[in-house]
Enzyme design. Structure first.
Site, mmCIF file in Angstrom:
data_model
loop_
_atom_site.group_PDB
_atom_site.id
_atom_site.type_symbol
_atom_site.label_atom_id
_atom_site.label_comp_id
_atom_site.label_asym_id
_atom_site.label_seq_id
_atom_site.Cartn_x
_atom_site.Cartn_y
_atom_site.Cartn_z
ATOM 1 N N GLY A 136 26.096 35.888 35.397
ATOM 2 C CA GLY A 136 27.028 35.901 36.529
ATOM 3 C C GLY A 136 26.359 36.275 37.837
ATOM 4 O O GLY A 136 26.639 35.686 38.886
ATOM 5 N N CYS B 24 28.579 48.717 36.517
ATOM 6 C CA CYS B 24 27.504 48.675 37.512
ATOM 7 C C CYS B 24 27.493 49.919 38.380
ATOM 8 O O CYS B 24 26.463 50.319 38.892
ATOM 9 C CB CYS B 24 27.666 47.459 38.406
ATOM 10 S SG CYS B 24 28.086 45.992 37.501
HETATM 11 C C1 PLP Z 1 29.986 41.130 34.902
HETATM 12 C C2 PLP Z 1 30.335 40.496 36.193
HETATM 13 C C3 PLP Z 1 29.365 39.838 36.972
HETATM 14 C C4 PLP Z 1 27.912 39.824 36.603
HETATM 15 O O1 PLP Z 1 27.645 39.035 35.483
HETATM 16 P P1 PLP Z 1 26.262 39.273 34.681
HETATM 17 O O2 PLP Z 1 26.216 38.147 33.717
HETATM 18 O O3 PLP Z 1 26.393 40.599 34.023
HETATM 19 O O4 PLP Z 1 25.164 39.225 35.691
HETATM 20 C C5 PLP Z 1 29.775 39.229 38.132
HETATM 21 N N1 PLP Z 1 31.064 39.248 38.519
HETATM 22 C C6 PLP Z 1 32.029 39.866 37.805
HETATM 23 C C7 PLP Z 1 33.425 39.842 38.282
HETATM 24 C C8 PLP Z 1 31.692 40.522 36.624
HETATM 25 O O5 PLP Z 1 32.638 41.147 35.938
#
Ligand code: PLP
Length: 399
Positions: free
Chosen positions: A71, A325
């Site tokens: 993400g 995070c």
């Molecule tokens: C977890 C998350 C991300 C990041 O995704 P990763 O695959 O962990 O890098 C970004 N946006 C939202 C809303 C998330 O919940």
């Protein structure tokens, strides 16, 4: 000890059937998907099948799906890629105050590079008003980036309306849909998005792999530089097993979407109602009617969130103070601050996020355990004692 996992917004367990489908690509079909020999073609077939599966979940074309490391990379690619490819001296981006750090930190970087960014605010509902997005637009706006489901509150943003506004003004529209994919229907045509980020590990797939939907015709500069993979949009040897896992997770999510939605919503609602009925001085944060079925965020007055998480963990229940995070930092959550919570209320807030592997027994155990934990934590809070005393005095005074 039986353990209950209520932190599915941080990450979800890998589904065993997804793992089984990934396994051959780790052991036998280990080719490089760019190689022309048999091994390479086996790997390529796995990747292309996954591309179809992800596209189908989103009502997109396979050619519009680019695989990434997750993400965070998808959000970075969408935002930086659009802004850097846009022509013109003055550039402007519109986003919101409740975005994930993958979007907010990228927006901050843009500001350092001289791009202006407007942050649309939200009220206590935790839902963005599309009119505020429209009002933030300028002639030089190149991108709107708004998330679908908020990771801390679960609240759903009105992407369809925002998408219409973006279309009318001919502005690119990116949605971080990491928390809505696989939980509610997501249709890139209906939402009128040009870019959309998703991540496998939030839908019972493996960690370290995700995708970015890029509408055909969208001009964007790649984040990374290297080979010609992913039609020149994302270089680097494909994470074949991971991509196969993402495809399988997307397919499973699509097939079971409706029934899982109702099942998980019922569990979440029972957990929420049970806590509200058995624990005094608790409120649910954000608009309860416009949420993904997985999430509830509650403020337990006079508790300290980290203490709560540690105390429930000792009794086998995993929940969180908000986003994974930002846990460990002393700053109150930017999302809870954005919806108007005072710092002490934000620090007294807990997120329970449910998923595919939660059961009725999990909710039973939580409802048996949590009231006592809250009581214990409050018993040692001097503020709670004086609040209860003044409440009692107010009551007797009124009689
Ligand atoms: C977890 C998350 C991300 C990041 O995704 P990763 O695959 O962990 O890098 C970004 N946006 C939202 C809303 C998330 O919940």
């Amino acid at each position: 000890m039986k353990r209950v996992y209520f932190d599915n917004n941080a990450t979800t367990p890998l589904a065993p059937e997804v793992f089984e489908l990934m396994r051959p690509y780790m052991l036998e079909d280990y080719g490089n998907a760019s190689s022309i020999h048999w091994f390479g073609q086996r790997a390529k077939a796995g990747v292309e099948k996954a591309r179809e599966q992800v596209a189908r979940l989103l009502n997109a074309r396979a050619s519009e799906i680019v695989f990434t490391s997750g993400g965070t990379e998808s959000d970075n690619t969408a935002i930086l890629g659009i802004v850097e490819a846009a022509r013109g001296e003055r550039k402007h981006v519109v986003t919101s105050t409740i975005e994930h750090p993958a979007v907010l930190s990228t927006a901050k970087l843009l500001e350092k590079r001289g791009v202006s960014v407007s942050y649309v605010r939200v009220g206590s509902s935790g839902v963005i008003d599309p009119a505020d997005v429209a009002n933030a637009l300028r002639p030089e706006t190149v991108l709107i980036s708004v998330m679908h489901a908020n990771n801390e509150l679960g609240t759903l943003q009105p992407l369809e309306e925002i998408g219409r506004i973006a279309r009318e003004r001919d502005i690119y529209f990116h949605a971080d849909a990491v928390q809505s994919i696989g939980k509610i229907p997501v249709d890139v045509e209906k939402l009128a998005v040009d870019l959309l980020a998703l991540s496998a590990h939030k839908l019972n797939g493996p960690k370290g792999v995700g995708a970015l939907y890029i509408r055909r015709g969208t001009i964007l500069r790649p984040l990374l530089h290297g080979g010609h993979h992913e039609r020149d949009r994302r270089p680097g040897t494909e994470n074949v097993a991971g991509i196969v896992g993402l495809g399988a997770a997307a397919e499973i999510a699509r097939i079971h979407l409706a029934e899982e939605h109702d099942r998980v919503a019922a569990l979440r609602d029972r957990l929420e109602a049970g806590i509200l009925a058995s624990v005094p001085r608790v409120v649910v944060n954000g608009d309860r009617a416009h949420r993904v079925p997985t999430t509830t965020n509650m403020t337990f007055d006079y508790i300290e969130g980290e203490g709560f998480v540690i105390a429930t963990d000792l009794r086998g229940i995993a929940c969180s103070t908000g986003s994974a995070c930002s846990s460990g930092s002393l700053e109150p959550s930017h999302v809870l601050s954005a919806i108007g919570l005072k710092p002490e209320q934000a620090r007294a807030s807990i997120r329970f996020s449910l998923g595919r592997f939660n059961t009725d027994e999990d909710v039973d155990l939580a409802l048996k355990t949590l009231p006592a934990v809250v009581e214990q934590l409050r018993a040692v809070s001097p503020h709670y004692k004086s609040a209860v005393t003044s409440d009692k005095q107010a009551k007797t005074g009124a009689q």
